[in-house]
Design a protein around this motif. Structure first.
Motif, PDB file in Angstrom:
ATOM      1  N   UNK A 191       0.832  -1.202   0.000  1.00 17.12           N
ATOM      2  CA  UNK A 191       0.000   0.000   0.000  1.00 17.12           C
ATOM      3  C   UNK A 191       0.875   1.264   0.000  1.00 17.12           C
ATOM      4  N   UNK A 192       1.893   1.272   0.860  1.00 18.16           N
ATOM      5  CA  UNK A 192       2.760   2.452   0.935  1.00 18.16           C
ATOM      6  C   UNK A 192       3.500   2.635  -0.398  1.00 18.16           C
ATOM      7  N   UNK A 193       3.924   1.523  -0.999  1.00 14.62           N
ATOM      8  CA  UNK A 193       4.599   1.624  -2.289  1.00 14.62           C
ATOM      9  C   UNK A 193       3.681   2.261  -3.329  1.00 14.62           C
ATOM     10  N   UNK A 194       2.400   1.854  -3.283  1.00 11.63           N
ATOM     11  CA  UNK A 194       1.458   2.394  -4.282  1.00 11.63           C
ATOM     12  C   UNK A 194       1.185   3.884  -4.061  1.00 11.63           C
ATOM     13  N   UNK A 195       1.541   4.385  -2.874  1.00  9.82           N
ATOM     14  CA  UNK A 195       1.340   5.804  -2.564  1.00  9.82           C
ATOM     15  C   UNK A 195       2.640   6.593  -2.588  1.00  9.82           C
ATOM     16  N   UNK A 196       3.730   5.956  -2.985  1.00 11.04           N
ATOM     17  CA  UNK A 196       5.046   6.600  -2.848  1.00 11.04           C
ATOM     18  C   UNK A 196       5.079   7.978  -3.499  1.00 11.04           C
TER      19      UNK A 196
END
Ligand code: ASP
Ligand code: MG
Length: 450
Positions: A23-28
């Protein structure tokens, strides 16, 4: 910039933290600031140490701390690179052990309870930061306590926005601008003198909103284990549906009256800026969740303005009858002074000329309250009650809604009815054992079965 807050179930174990990484990667590209809760049930586990300390049981204390640390170690072992967090967690656990050992045989003071309760967030954030870093996301563990300066009401401290704003902008902005992902703690803070505090149970949502407000982010994402705010608790009403959008006010009412999804104060820091809160399911990140905005386009969930039904068990009703106050001034003031003096929060209130019924959740100081109220008149207390809240913008201005509502609730006995000053809810009290059935009946009445 965005704030992404992950609740206890969204960091519960290696699998959950693995999803968090995705999830965090998709929001980087959005510049996320990550706020985490303790691993699921760890805060309860920590607070359960207080009676063990009081009982002076040092062996049980050691075993319990070891078990809590082990939860983190077990998760770390399944996450590449996360074991790098373990020495810091072990060191802090050893410090906790020393602090608690020094208190063996006595009750912990409020500041000590906060130091204890807040450990879960310190540990989970270490774990998550290490896991993100190992996954190639440039994470930086940030201790929120020097930023989250609060008053000294331990257990439910109030943050100072000015200090938080100055320090959060100074510390977090450069990190995000430099392409790093700050990982910090929900729930905890510290007084001006550095004594640990907490913002109240479930307070991580509030932390996320506070940070979102002072950093003026694009949105605050609250990652949890359900699809957002719903028409009812799906464990009671399997056909409950997700609300796509909700207003700040609806979210606050639902949270106050039982919906566990969001801390009741979450929207409050965002009111002025109108920054949206999005409640999302970390096990189904592609689902849209619920967007909470000041004036959301609200879809109708049924044939009425009712949008959600929540309930809150474990409620006590306090009734006060003071016939000699008929026509006299100051009855309500005298009564509320008692609650204020003992710092007992009142949720629902219904009043007549000489009698008042109100609900409280926390029974700890109730005996003292009842003793003092008895000076005003006759007092009686009813336990094992539940508050039912029917929430939706426009409820109060809809003719016939109350009649429909109370007809649907039969044959349960309705005890305290309050429409309150808020135009968006109707609340009443029933016996706790009737609660789930009442919620199901109301859901059927207003939303049908599918
Ligand atoms: N871990 C804290 C609690 O269990 C705060 C939170 O999860 O929001 O209350
Ligand atoms: Mg929560």
């Amino acid at each position: 910039m965005i704030v992404a807050k992950f609740g206890g179930t969204s960091v519960a174990d290696a699998a959950a933290i693995g999803r968090l990484i995705g999830i965090v990667r998709s929001r980087a590209a959005d510049g996320p600031v990550v706020v985490v809760s303790a691993l699921a049930r760890v805060t309860d586990g920590l607070l359960a140490l207080a009676p063990v300390v009081h009982a002076g049981n040092s062996a049980a204390l050691d075993a319990a701390i070891a078990a809590l640390v082990d939860r983190h170690a077990a998760a770390a072992r399944e996450l590449p690179g996360a074991t790098l967090a373990l020495p810091a967690i072990a060191e802090d656990a050893a410090a906790l052990r020393r602090e608690l050992a020094a208190a063996l045989g006595r009750m912990l003071r409020p500041a000590e309870l906060d130091a204890l309760a807040g450990r879960g967030e310190l540990w989970s954030s270490r774990l998550v930061a290490a896991a993100l870093e190992a996954a190639g996301l440039a994470a930086t563990w940030v201790d929120i306590r020097p930023m989250m300066v609060t008053d000294d009401r331990h257990g439910r401290a109030t943050p100072y926005m000015q200090a938080l704003g100055d320090r959060a902008r100074e510390c977090l902005r450069p990190l995000v601008d430099g392409g790093r992902v700050p990982v910090t703690q929900g729930f905890i803070g510290a007084t001006v003198d550095g004594a640990p505090t907490t913002l109240g149970r479930g307070g991580s949502d509030f932390t996320a909103a506070l940070l979102g407000a002072v950093l003026d982010v694009e949105r605050v994402e609250i990652w949890t284990d359900v699809n957002g705010l719903m028409t009812a608790d799906p464990r009671i009403v399997p056909s409950a549906r997700t609300l796509r959008a909700a207003s700040y006010e609806e979210a606050a009412e639902l949270a106050t009256f039982g919906a566990k999804v969001l801390h009741p104060a979450t929207a409050q820091p965002l009111v002025r800026s109108g920054i949206p809160i999005i409640v999302l399911n970390s096990t189904r990140p592609e689902d849209p969740g619920t967007t909470i905005e000041p004036s959301a386009e609200l879809e109708r969930m049924g044939d009425s303005p009712v949008r959600s039904i929540s309930w809150k068990p474990g409620i006590t009703v306090v009734n006060v009858r003071a016939p000699r106050m008929l026509g006299a001034f100051g009855f309500l003031r005298a009564m509320f002074e008692v609650f204020e003096r003992h710092e007992v929060v009142v949720d629902v209130l219904a009043s007549g000329e000489v009698s008042v019924s109100l609900t409280v959740e926390d029974r700890t100081r109730l005996d003292a309250v009842v003793r003092d109220l008895a000076e005003l008149g006759e007092v009686w207390v009813e336990d094992h009650r539940a508050i039912i809240a029917v929430v939706g913008i426009g409820i109060r201005s809809t003719p016939g809604l109350a009649a429909r509502l109370f007809r649907a609730v039969q044959p349960a006995n309705v005890e305290v009815i309050s429409q309150g000053a808020s135009a968006i809810n109707m609340t009443f009290v029933v016996r706790e054992e009737d609660g789930p059935d009442v919620v199901r009946r109301l859901h059927q009445e207003f939303f049908g079965s599918c």
